[in-house]
Write a protein that holds these residues in place. Sequence first.
Motif, PDB file in Angstrom:
ATOM      1  N   VAL A  65       0.937  -1.190  -0.003  1.00  0.00           N
ATOM      2  CA  VAL A  65       0.035   0.049   0.075  1.00  0.00           C
ATOM      3  C   VAL A  65       0.840   1.163   0.159  1.00  0.00           C
ATOM      4  O   VAL A  65       1.749   1.311   0.846  1.00  0.00           O
ATOM      5  CB  VAL A  65      -0.967  -0.203   1.255  1.00  0.00           C
ATOM      6  N   SER A  66       0.772   2.071  -0.817  1.00  0.00           N
ATOM      7  CA  SER A  66       1.528   3.362  -1.008  1.00  0.00           C
ATOM      8  C   SER A  66       1.481   4.244   0.261  1.00  0.00           C
ATOM      9  O   SER A  66       2.720   4.829   0.720  1.00  0.00           O
ATOM     10  CB  SER A  66       1.227   3.981  -2.371  1.00  0.00           C
ATOM     11  N   SER A  67       0.349   4.371   1.101  1.00  0.00           N
ATOM     12  CA  SER A  67       0.496   5.132   2.227  1.00  0.00           C
ATOM     13  C   SER A  67      -0.788   4.750   2.697  1.00  0.00           C
ATOM     14  O   SER A  67      -1.790   4.373   2.491  1.00  0.00           O
ATOM     15  CB  SER A  67       0.580   6.714   1.818  1.00  0.00           C
ATOM     16  N   LEU A  79      -3.767   3.626  -2.998  1.00  0.00           N
ATOM     17  CA  LEU A  79      -3.401   2.404  -3.863  1.00  0.00           C
ATOM     18  C   LEU A  79      -2.667   2.871  -5.057  1.00  0.00           C
ATOM     19  O   LEU A  79      -3.064   3.832  -5.685  1.00  0.00           O
ATOM     20  CB  LEU A  79      -4.786   1.635  -4.013  1.00  0.00           C
ATOM     21  N   ASP A  80      -2.035   2.010  -5.739  1.00  0.00           N
ATOM     22  CA  ASP A  80      -1.626   1.972  -7.006  1.00  0.00           C
ATOM     23  C   ASP A  80      -1.845   0.634  -7.474  1.00  0.00           C
ATOM     24  O   ASP A  80      -2.425  -0.333  -7.161  1.00  0.00           O
ATOM     25  CB  ASP A  80      -0.147   2.453  -6.947  1.00  0.00           C
ATOM     26  N   ASN A  81      -1.430   0.530  -8.838  1.00  0.00           N
ATOM     27  CA  ASN A  81      -1.870  -0.657  -9.511  1.00  0.00           C
ATOM     28  C   ASN A  81      -0.975  -2.161  -9.050  1.00  0.00           C
ATOM     29  O   ASN A  81      -1.250  -3.128  -9.321  1.00  0.00           O
ATOM     30  CB  ASN A  81      -1.477  -0.578 -11.102  1.00  0.00           C
ATOM     31  N   ALA A  82      -0.266  -1.863  -7.814  1.00  0.00           N
ATOM     32  CA  ALA A  82       0.324  -3.068  -7.430  1.00  0.00           C
ATOM     33  C   ALA A  82      -0.231  -3.542  -6.080  1.00  0.00           C
ATOM     34  O   ALA A  82       0.206  -4.203  -5.317  1.00  0.00           O
ATOM     35  CB  ALA A  82       1.833  -2.870  -7.125  1.00  0.00           C
ATOM     36  N   GLY A 103      -8.064  10.916  -7.035  1.00  0.00           N
ATOM     37  CA  GLY A 103      -7.124  10.072  -7.863  1.00  0.00           C
ATOM     38  C   GLY A 103      -8.133   9.415  -8.977  1.00  0.00           C
ATOM     39  O   GLY A 103      -9.118   9.763  -9.273  1.00  0.00           O
ATOM     40  N   SER A 104      -7.341   8.215  -9.530  1.00  0.00           N
ATOM     41  CA  SER A 104      -8.252   7.794 -10.585  1.00  0.00           C
ATOM     42  C   SER A 104      -9.363   6.782 -10.217  1.00  0.00           C
ATOM     43  O   SER A 104      -9.443   6.688  -8.949  1.00  0.00           O
ATOM     44  CB  SER A 104      -7.003   6.831 -11.454  1.00  0.00           C
ATOM     45  N   GLY A 125      -3.883   3.811 -12.155  1.00  0.00           N
ATOM     46  CA  GLY A 125      -3.288   4.977 -11.518  1.00  0.00           C
ATOM     47  C   GLY A 125      -3.669   5.041  -9.940  1.00  0.00           C
ATOM     48  O   GLY A 125      -4.190   4.119  -9.313  1.00  0.00           O
ATOM     49  N   THR A 126      -2.902   6.166  -9.703  1.00  0.00           N
ATOM     50  CA  THR A 126      -3.096   6.092  -7.989  1.00  0.00           C
ATOM     51  C   THR A 126      -4.174   6.786  -7.541  1.00  0.00           C
ATOM     52  O   THR A 126      -4.879   7.544  -8.134  1.00  0.00           O
ATOM     53  CB  THR A 126      -2.035   6.902  -7.337  1.00  0.00           C
ATOM     54  N   VAL A 127      -5.053   6.103  -6.482  1.00  0.00           N
ATOM     55  CA  VAL A 127      -6.205   6.329  -5.989  1.00  0.00           C
ATOM     56  C   VAL A 127      -6.237   6.442  -4.648  1.00  0.00           C
ATOM     57  O   VAL A 127      -5.431   5.670  -3.821  1.00  0.00           O
ATOM     58  CB  VAL A 127      -7.511   5.556  -6.385  1.00  0.00           C
ATOM     59  N   THR A 128      -7.027   7.391  -3.870  1.00  0.00           N
ATOM     60  CA  THR A 128      -6.921   7.617  -2.248  1.00  0.00           C
ATOM     61  C   THR A 128      -8.540   7.040  -1.994  1.00  0.00           C
ATOM     62  O   THR A 128      -9.526   7.761  -2.563  1.00  0.00           O
ATOM     63  CB  THR A 128      -6.564   8.821  -1.821  1.00  0.00           C
TER      64      THR A 128
END
Length: 740
Positions: A65-67, A79-82, A103-104, A125-128
């Motif tokens: 999780v990106s953050s 989140l990002d695509n991973a 985000g997307s 893409g990145t989404v919160t």
Amino acid sequence: MGNSLHFKRKIYLAILILLLLPSLVLAVNDIDLNAITAFQLFTIDAGPVLTTVVAGSVTPPWQQVSSLSVQNNYIDITLDNASSITFNTTSGGQYLQITKQGGSNDYTVSPSCVTSQATLTGTGGTVTLRLQVTSTLPGCATPPPPPPGGGGGGGGTTSVFPKNYLIVINNGSTCTESSNVSVTVSSQNAEQVIMGNNSNFIGSNWEPYIGGINQSWELIPGDGWKTVFVMFKSSTNNYSQIISDTILVQSEGCPPYVPAPPDPTDPIDPSLPVSCSVIDCNKLDYNLYIINPDGSIRSMDNGYVQIESLDGSIKIINFEDSGSDYDYNDLKVMVNKRDCKNIEVTVLEVNGSWHHKVKIALLYNNVVKQDILLWDDSHLAVNETISLNAYNYSNICETEDPVPGVIGLNFGTLIKASLDPVYLYGSDSKRHVFPSRGTYDSYFNGDFSKVKKISDLQLSEITLGSNVTYQPGVRMIKIQSDPKVYAVDNGAVLRWVTTEFVAQQLYGVDWAKFIDDVSPAFFTDYTVGVEITQALDYPKDLLPQNIVPVPPASSFIENTGCTIDVEFTEFLSQGSNNAEVLPMQELLQCLGYLSADEIINGYFGPATEVSVIKFQAAKGIEQVGYVGPGTRSALNNYFESGIEDPQSSETESESSFVENTSCSASIIFTDELLLGSNNVQVRPLQELLKCLGTFPVDIDVTGYFGPVTEEAVNKFQEANGFDQAGVVGPLTRELLNKYK
């Protein structure tokens, strides 16, 4: 069920947040949620109601999780695509609500409706996303009701949650001499179970759960308080709360944890003769309980009892005595409370091998008035009935005009009732419990002759006050979760003894024997004051009178002719028990630093630590009590009787390190950092050590202090002439901060 740890160079996240303050925030970046992670959040629509949310990736490879930012009533996840992460509430009637914050639109939430479980997956893409907990189902269909009679019926799946779950170590014992214990767990509605020595269950796996489980378990090595955690999962993938049990490990023996009671034959004094004329049957209640041969208690208000109500007055109490199979048929007792005059107790069956004491406490207005032994041996009581007439017991209904104190008691009197704890009757007219044997002994050194026995009724009339704290100066204390050792000063103030040398100056050559472990539950009885950096900082008049002073290094003459056929290579400290400890003890005993009457056993305990300090003092080495490079070099002078310059190996090590003079630290280091740390100072430490050349260049910095970081700190300490402790303490911090 295994509990071995699988070390990975990943960020392990173990978060249990009790968000009782609205301002508390947790913000973390680049998280690998490869373990169970628990958050407690307020629901957004039902007032200040806490519920627990469990997060974690289900299977490897662990998703990142990106953050993640945690507030008191929501969690924002980027989140990002991973990214892929599953959240699950742990109680019925609480649901997850997911809303996009920015985000997307390249993400999925499965299922898309409000539910008790949701998997968030980034697809582009990145989404919160914002996760909240609600007790209603806005915008969604109400879940289908359970099918009549528990049978089939379409239209969806009803969520099932584990319930009535428990964990018990060593049948409820508070202390053990071995790290190998028995752990009993049980739950209803559970299909899987996971156990671990840490609350995020690193290295543990979900395993099938069939009925109760009783198994051997290996605790984290070393003495001190140890905790085992367990969580259950139902057939519908709903989780229980994370629960735990704690036990004290003392390899040198377990003394009684609570003060021992005085002679039970002592008369109860003073008496309070009051008679009852009318008893309100609605206020009269009872608590039936048994005492097992090992001293453990099973009562109507704990998880070892199942109760069947036959009608308004008759109950069957089914006891599980040992907690091993949870069939609740070890002892069956019937209680018939028809009226105040006749409470009848009958033992129906005994199906276990244990012989139990059967007791009953009579309560009035929820206050224990009488504690009565019915049978001393349950096996001899089968089909026997005892009838209790409440009017036969004085004070059973006395609830008005409570006694403001107990006749015949003076302030400072030691008192106890039928149960074990000893109290101090204080000047505030309250009773103050001694929470441990060590606390009691710091004042009375095991003498219970002055303890006055009073009745349970009298004790209940005295308001419970704060816990008694250690007498200042008599002992030092520590807790397992804090490596610091504290001296107790006036006013229940704890003062950190910053070095072993200072401890030696205060408490003499046997200073380590003056340390007591205190349960974290009682640590809050104290406040932390100013640290002690030299012996003059602490009042000398508080110290014990029987301290053996530390002899000056020049006054010691070591024995000659001592040699050893082992070359020391390992870092050794208190708790070590590898192959090098016994030869070191033999050498120190030969040289005279370890007492000749001390039994050596290959375990690095307090006595060995004291002998190492004496050896270091004699050799002019910093008296740290553990064996690092400098001390190893001095010990190895006795290898095959070769005498060399004690500093030669350290000098060679220092000369081989070429410092990168262009390195700089991004922060000022203020915290103690050690294996397992993951705060904001770990990543800057790793970056600085990588620049200096002690941290491997081919390994990414993670912000988690693992074995790689520990080795990098060891190399840094060795290069700068410090003992290799692998811990960033005051001296190492001071040197690191020179790069800022």
